[in-house]
Design an enzyme around this catalytic site. Structure first.
Site, PDB file in Angstrom:
ATOM      1  CG  HIS A  78      -1.871   1.089   1.335  1.00  0.00           C
ATOM      2  ND1 HIS A  78      -2.845   1.346   0.394  1.00  0.00           N
ATOM      3  CD2 HIS A  78      -2.022   2.038   2.298  1.00  0.00           C
ATOM      4  CE1 HIS A  78      -3.552   2.402   0.772  1.00  0.00           C
ATOM      5  NE2 HIS A  78      -3.066   2.842   1.914  1.00  0.00           N
ATOM      6  CG  ASP A  81      -1.116   2.090  -4.960  1.00  0.00           C
ATOM      7  OD1 ASP A  81      -0.891   2.188  -6.190  1.00  0.00           O
ATOM      8  OD2 ASP A  81      -2.223   2.359  -4.447  1.00  0.00           O
TER       9      ASP A  81
END
Length: 103
Positions: A78, A81
């Site tokens: 995450h 990203d």
């Protein structure tokens, strides 16, 4: 590197990349209003946040390169990203600011 350590680095990356994203979007708002000095200052702050996110990312990459077993973490994924999309926003900001400066 255990899972908890990797997660902590992931949270660092999320936090710094999120702060950078906020600064870049504030800079865009300032540029829309014609306040380019403020926009430039906010971009510099965002760049500093990106540098901190890269520091966390690099520490992980260095450990893996040294042969450390890196635990899988969705939090780290995450964070990666967030960092990637924030860097994309940073790159686009250069072009958007030019449009606003040209009037």
């Amino acid at each position: 590197m255990n899972r908890e350590e990797v997660q902590l680095l992931g949270f660092e990356i999320v936090a710094f990349a999120g702060d950078a994203r906020s600064k870049f979007l504030e800079a865009l708002t300032a540029a829309q209003a014609g306040d380019f000095a403020k926009a430039d200052a906010l971009i510099e702050e965002g760049n500093n946040c990106i540098a901190e996110a890269h520091r966390a990312q690099t520490s992980l990459l260095a450990k893996e390169a040294q042969g450390d077993d890196i635990a899988y973490s969705v939090t780290m994924m995450h964070g990666q990203d967030h960092l990637m999309t924030t860097i994309l926003l940073k790159d686009l900001m250069k072009h958007l600011l030019e449009f606003y400066k040209r009037g």
